[in-house]
Design a protein around this motif. Sequence first.
Motif, PDB file in Angstrom:
ATOM      1  N   SER B  43       1.366 -64.308 -22.056  1.00  0.00           N
ATOM      2  CA  SER B  43       0.597 -63.484 -22.090  1.00  0.00           C
ATOM      3  C   SER B  43      -0.658 -63.437 -22.710  1.00  0.00           C
ATOM      4  CB  SER B  43       0.772 -62.135 -23.377  1.00  0.00           C
ATOM      5  OG  SER B  43       0.430 -64.043 -25.289  1.00  0.00           O
ATOM      6  N   SER B  44      -1.811 -62.520 -22.582  1.00  0.00           N
ATOM      7  CA  SER B  44      -3.185 -63.493 -22.463  1.00  0.00           C
ATOM      8  C   SER B  44      -3.332 -63.512 -23.756  1.00  0.00           C
ATOM      9  CB  SER B  44      -4.231 -61.558 -22.103  1.00  0.00           C
ATOM     10  OG  SER B  44      -3.583 -60.324 -22.930  1.00  0.00           O
ATOM     11  N   SER B  56      -8.925 -60.485 -24.122  1.00  0.00           N
ATOM     12  CA  SER B  56      -9.665 -59.494 -24.310  1.00  0.00           C
ATOM     13  C   SER B  56     -11.385 -59.493 -23.267  1.00  0.00           C
ATOM     14  CB  SER B  56     -11.144 -58.413 -25.391  1.00  0.00           C
ATOM     15  OG  SER B  56     -11.996 -58.631 -25.517  1.00  0.00           O
ATOM     16  N   ARG B  59      -8.974 -60.690 -19.968  1.00  0.00           N
ATOM     17  CA  ARG B  59      -8.331 -59.648 -19.201  1.00  0.00           C
ATOM     18  C   ARG B  59      -9.990 -58.994 -18.587  1.00  0.00           C
ATOM     19  NH1 ARG B  59      -5.110 -58.742 -24.001  1.00  0.00           N
ATOM     20  NH2 ARG B  59      -6.696 -57.065 -24.452  1.00  0.00           N
ATOM     21  N   ASN B  63     -10.750 -58.180 -15.002  1.00  0.00           N
ATOM     22  CA  ASN B  63     -10.999 -57.718 -14.246  1.00  0.00           C
ATOM     23  C   ASN B  63     -11.877 -57.287 -13.250  1.00  0.00           C
ATOM     24  OD1 ASN B  63      -8.685 -55.517 -14.704  1.00  0.00           O
ATOM     25  ND2 ASN B  63      -9.742 -54.700 -16.981  1.00  0.00           N
ATOM     26  N   GLY B  69      -2.319 -58.895 -14.813  1.00  0.00           N
ATOM     27  CA  GLY B  69      -1.497 -58.664 -15.738  1.00  0.00           C
ATOM     28  C   GLY B  69      -0.318 -57.943 -15.597  1.00  0.00           C
ATOM     29  N   GLN B  70       1.284 -57.392 -16.380  1.00  0.00           N
ATOM     30  CA  GLN B  70       1.589 -56.321 -16.399  1.00  0.00           C
ATOM     31  C   GLN B  70       1.780 -56.085 -17.667  1.00  0.00           C
ATOM     32  OE1 GLN B  70       4.273 -57.666 -13.422  1.00  0.00           O
ATOM     33  NE2 GLN B  70       5.107 -55.523 -13.193  1.00  0.00           N
ATOM     34  N   GLN B  71       1.841 -55.107 -18.162  1.00  0.00           N
ATOM     35  CA  GLN B  71       1.943 -54.578 -19.402  1.00  0.00           C
ATOM     36  C   GLN B  71       3.152 -55.168 -19.885  1.00  0.00           C
ATOM     37  OE1 GLN B  71      -0.290 -52.714 -20.504  1.00  0.00           O
ATOM     38  NE2 GLN B  71      -0.301 -52.313 -22.867  1.00  0.00           N
ATOM     39  N   GLY B  72       3.210 -55.700 -21.023  1.00  0.00           N
ATOM     40  CA  GLY B  72       4.168 -56.165 -21.342  1.00  0.00           C
ATOM     41  C   GLY B  72       4.960 -57.420 -20.859  1.00  0.00           C
ATOM     42  N   TYR B  73       4.370 -58.357 -19.690  1.00  0.00           N
ATOM     43  CA  TYR B  73       5.504 -58.942 -19.186  1.00  0.00           C
ATOM     44  C   TYR B  73       3.768 -60.454 -19.599  1.00  0.00           C
ATOM     45  CZ  TYR B  73       6.795 -62.250 -15.485  1.00  0.00           C
ATOM     46  OH  TYR B  73       7.115 -63.149 -14.521  1.00  0.00           O
ATOM     47  N   GLY B  74       2.455 -60.159 -19.377  1.00  0.00           N
ATOM     48  CA  GLY B  74       1.658 -61.009 -19.207  1.00  0.00           C
ATOM     49  C   GLY B  74       1.175 -61.598 -17.684  1.00  0.00           C
ATOM     50  N   TYR B  75       1.355 -62.864 -17.862  1.00  0.00           N
ATOM     51  CA  TYR B  75       0.641 -63.323 -16.166  1.00  0.00           C
ATOM     52  C   TYR B  75       2.153 -63.658 -16.061  1.00  0.00           C
ATOM     53  CZ  TYR B  75      -3.924 -61.691 -17.779  1.00  0.00           C
ATOM     54  OH  TYR B  75      -4.714 -61.391 -17.965  1.00  0.00           O
TER      55      TYR B  75
END
Lengths: 223, 223
Positions: B43-44, B56, B59, B63, B69-75
Amino acid sequence: MPKPFKDIDLKKRAEIPQAVITRLPRYYRYLRQLVDKGEYRISSLALSRLMGTTASQIRQDLNYFGGFGQQGYGYNTKNLCECIADILGNNNCYNTVIIGAGNLGKAIATSSSFAHTGMFLKCLFDVKPELVGQKVNGCEIKHLDEMEEFWASNRVDVAILTLPSDAAVKVAHKLAELGIMGIWNFSEAELGLDPEKVAVRDVHLVDSFMTLCFDIKTIENNI
Amino acid sequence: MPKPFKDIDLKKRAEIPQAVITRLPRYYRYLRQLVDKGEYRISSLALSRLMGTTASQIRQDLNYFGGFGQQGYGYNTKNLCECIADILGNNNCYNTVIIGAGNLGKAIATSSSFAHTGMFLKCLFDVKPELVGQKVNGCEIKHLDEMEEFWASNRVDVAILTLPSDAAVKVAHKLAELGIMGIWNFSEAELGLDPEKVAVRDVHLVDSFMTLCFDIKTIENNI
């Protein structure tokens, strides 16, 4: 010579942004070159043009230390140069050892570039029997096992780690135990020491090369 | 494997802040270590804690390249690692020469740390007759006078300058004439090349040591 930076209280010193601190040696370099050329006075505008920055950036950076310019006169290059060396601590003498007497360790040991930084090389250490006993720039290479013994009869302020990463962490913790003040770390290992007790600067040469690759790709894309 | 960074238009690439670019190799280093340890997902937040930064910040930095990243999964560590190498250009192969085969040049030539950067060492050059003809890590040291001849039959992308400052500027301009794409400059000289044509990264080791001295002085003042 006025040294207005003496007025900064100690708390503030720790609050100076990293970006400002890392720019100070660059100011020092340019100012030294001016002094060497016999140019004893420069305006912030002229200095900013020389350095490819802005006059307001220079003034802003130096204001952290009380400022140094005089309206209508600019900077006294020699004075400012000495003040920056004093702020950075390079007017002190740092008894230094190099741990890892391979090519990189030898490169640092034989470089004349550190003459103005206060680095005073006392000894090199290595584990390779064929290196132990050799001299580099007048300094002996001792076996790493002799480190504690050396400490017992020598004051050592700074250690330069030019040894493989897998050995670096263990050595760094030993150095911290022995009371080292600063470590200049060329290994890729994160040393994990208490930053309030031991100053550590990591030099990641690989990172620098990787950003060069980024720049090359950017130019390629634009052509 | 999705490579969202392909979507950045070329103009934007040049607009990415230097601070972000210089942080990318550090992300790469941590991610590679995770991959090596068999950790394929992070996760981040976890990554930020590991790196001593904020989620942050991570991210925000990523960006610039479309995020990963994927929401709820991380990297996905492996994917992100490869993407960063691709952004930086380290999946390319850079034919490299080292100019100055002293200790520093040899240190770089023999280091295994550059294996993942795309650096492919072709040759070293020096002016010292006693060095010419020697081999370092399988690469020959040629006389600097043979440089043009070497260029005629070899593609060279990157030159690493580990020679004295007074010779560096002249050599750098010669390299620019020969069409070099990037110069990694360890000399203290400012090379003064056209940044739109030749990428240059300066490594000022002295600056790094000077900032270490600053840190030491700050700790000393606080004790």
